[in-house]
Scaffold this motif. Sequence first.
Motif, mmCIF file in Angstrom:
data_model
loop_
_atom_site.group_PDB
_atom_site.id
_atom_site.type_symbol
_atom_site.label_atom_id
_atom_site.label_comp_id
_atom_site.label_asym_id
_atom_site.label_seq_id
_atom_site.Cartn_x
_atom_site.Cartn_y
_atom_site.Cartn_z
ATOM 1 N N GLU A 244 0.848 -1.184 0.000
ATOM 2 C CA GLU A 244 0.000 0.000 0.000
ATOM 3 C C GLU A 244 0.897 1.252 0.000
ATOM 4 N N ARG A 245 0.619 2.140 -0.908
ATOM 5 C CA ARG A 245 1.448 3.336 -1.067
ATOM 6 C C ARG A 245 0.887 4.475 -0.216
ATOM 7 N N VAL A 246 1.156 4.354 1.080
ATOM 8 C CA VAL A 246 0.735 5.353 2.052
ATOM 9 C C VAL A 246 1.965 5.771 2.857
ATOM 10 N N CYS A 247 1.845 6.892 3.529
ATOM 11 C CA CYS A 247 2.987 7.423 4.266
ATOM 12 C C CYS A 247 3.413 6.514 5.409
ATOM 13 N N ALA A 248 2.496 5.728 5.971
ATOM 14 C CA ALA A 248 2.858 4.844 7.080
ATOM 15 C C ALA A 248 3.887 3.813 6.650
ATOM 16 N N ASN A 249 3.930 3.445 5.363
ATOM 17 C CA ASN A 249 4.901 2.483 4.859
ATOM 18 C C ASN A 249 6.203 3.149 4.396
ATOM 19 N N CYS A 250 6.338 4.447 4.626
ATOM 20 C CA CYS A 250 7.541 5.187 4.231
ATOM 21 C C CYS A 250 8.480 5.308 5.428
ATOM 22 N N LYS A 251 9.739 5.063 5.194
ATOM 23 C CA LYS A 251 10.726 5.114 6.263
ATOM 24 C C LYS A 251 10.887 6.522 6.823
ATOM 25 N N LEU A 252 10.462 7.524 6.072
ATOM 26 C CA LEU A 252 10.608 8.908 6.513
ATOM 27 C C LEU A 252 9.477 9.363 7.430
ATOM 28 N N PHE A 253 8.450 8.534 7.575
ATOM 29 C CA PHE A 253 7.303 8.903 8.404
ATOM 30 C C PHE A 253 7.558 8.461 9.831
ATOM 31 N N SER A 254 7.287 9.334 10.798
ATOM 32 C CA SER A 254 7.468 9.038 12.221
ATOM 33 C C SER A 254 6.164 9.282 12.956
ATOM 34 N N PRO A 255 5.541 8.246 13.571
ATOM 35 C CA PRO A 255 4.322 8.450 14.366
ATOM 36 C C PRO A 255 4.597 9.417 15.507
ATOM 37 N N TRP B 96 -4.253 8.437 14.868
ATOM 38 C CA TRP B 96 -2.804 8.567 14.811
ATOM 39 C C TRP B 96 -2.377 9.596 13.750
ATOM 40 N N VAL B 97 -1.414 10.423 14.163
ATOM 41 C CA VAL B 97 -0.806 11.370 13.229
ATOM 42 C C VAL B 97 0.705 11.307 13.417
ATOM 43 N N GLY B 98 1.412 11.714 12.389
ATOM 44 C CA GLY B 98 2.873 11.713 12.479
ATOM 45 C C GLY B 98 3.452 12.825 11.595
ATOM 46 N N ALA B 99 4.732 12.813 11.517
ATOM 47 C CA ALA B 99 5.417 13.852 10.747
ATOM 48 C C ALA B 99 6.418 13.223 9.792
ATOM 49 N N CYS B 100 6.712 13.925 8.722
ATOM 50 C CA CYS B 100 7.707 13.476 7.747
ATOM 51 C C CYS B 100 9.050 14.107 8.113
ATOM 52 N N ARG B 101 10.088 13.264 8.214
ATOM 53 C CA ARG B 101 11.395 13.777 8.594
ATOM 54 C C ARG B 101 12.016 14.631 7.486
ATOM 55 N N LEU B 102 11.542 14.437 6.264
ATOM 56 C CA LEU B 102 12.090 15.206 5.158
ATOM 57 C C LEU B 102 11.287 16.477 4.912
ATOM 58 N N HIS B 103 9.947 16.368 5.019
ATOM 59 C CA HIS B 103 9.073 17.519 4.791
ATOM 60 C C HIS B 103 8.435 17.942 6.113
ATOM 61 N N SER B 104 9.266 18.472 7.017
ATOM 62 C CA SER B 104 8.737 18.864 8.325
ATOM 63 C C SER B 104 7.736 20.001 8.223
ATOM 64 N N TRP B 105 7.788 20.731 7.117
ATOM 65 C CA TRP B 105 6.870 21.851 6.943
ATOM 66 C C TRP B 105 5.419 21.404 6.821
ATOM 67 N N ARG B 106 5.202 20.085 6.560
ATOM 68 C CA ARG B 106 3.820 19.591 6.424
ATOM 69 C C ARG B 106 3.114 19.485 7.769
ATOM 70 N N GLY B 107 3.874 19.507 8.858
ATOM 71 C CA GLY B 107 3.261 19.357 10.170
ATOM 72 C C GLY B 107 2.847 17.910 10.433
ATOM 73 N N LEU B 108 1.820 17.726 11.250
ATOM 74 C CA LEU B 108 1.331 16.388 11.591
ATOM 75 C C LEU B 108 0.188 16.002 10.658
ATOM 76 N N PHE B 109 0.210 14.740 10.180
ATOM 77 C CA PHE B 109 -0.838 14.268 9.273
ATOM 78 C C PHE B 109 -1.008 12.748 9.473
ATOM 79 N N PRO B 110 -2.153 12.194 9.088
ATOM 80 C CA PRO B 110 -2.433 10.761 9.305
ATOM 81 C C PRO B 110 -1.475 9.875 8.512
ATOM 82 N N PRO B 111 -1.194 8.678 8.996
ATOM 83 C CA PRO B 111 -0.306 7.752 8.286
ATOM 84 C C PRO B 111 -0.890 7.245 6.979
ATOM 85 N N SER B 112 -2.202 7.440 6.790
ATOM 86 C CA SER B 112 -2.844 6.971 5.569
ATOM 87 C C SER B 112 -2.713 7.954 4.414
#
Length: 219
Positions: free
Chosen positions: A18-29, A38-54
């Motif tokens: 499944e091509r969702v952010c939860a399966n990306c190594k850059l996503f941190s819950p 559940w929400v998390g942040a992207c270590r590469l795009h921190s400007w996005r803020g917190l968003f769902p893993p889906s």
Amino acid sequence: MSDAADGSPPFPVFKPDERVCANCKLFSPHSVEERRGWVGACRLHSWRGLFPPSAPICDKYVPRGSATPPAASTPARERAARNVAPVVVRRRVDPNEVVDLEGLSMTREELMDIFREASGMGEAPPLANKWEGGTLRLVPANPELQAKDLPIDNLFHKVVMVRDRLRVLEQKLNAHPKLTDAEKVELQSYITRVYGSLTSFNLLFKDKADQFVGSKGDE
């Protein structure tokens, strides 16, 4: 990640394909929100803020278990060498501009003439040919005292310096704004007498135009 033991809902699990952010190594819950879960942040795009893993993946997607690509480094701009030399601004100077030297006014050109004379850069009048390399001997009246020899060139140089300074004084006198015409005439007469007293040295000058000229009675 939190689990049900601390009261938080379990982190959602997605299939590996499944091509969702939860399966990306850059996503941190990060945390659980009441509305979105559940929400998390992207270590590469921190400007996005917190968003769902889906959330759908972006073009920086890195599957979990793979190596994290190094962050793209912006090539450093080559810094131009800074010129620390002082900036010299040249302005056009009027040689006839009058400068005030503590009450004595003269043009810039006249002031430069004095500097040139003092530094030996001025164009000196020529010495009469017969005196070149000659010596002036000063002999005391007392024969027991030793005579002193003075090169005529040295004497001539000092005489020329006196002449040139008298000429500058004469120019300043004539151009002085606070003197009346009568005062200028009176002071000019003294300078003329000085010229007359120095006419004895005229035999040192090669050219008559360079000689001292006094009043009729002083010559």
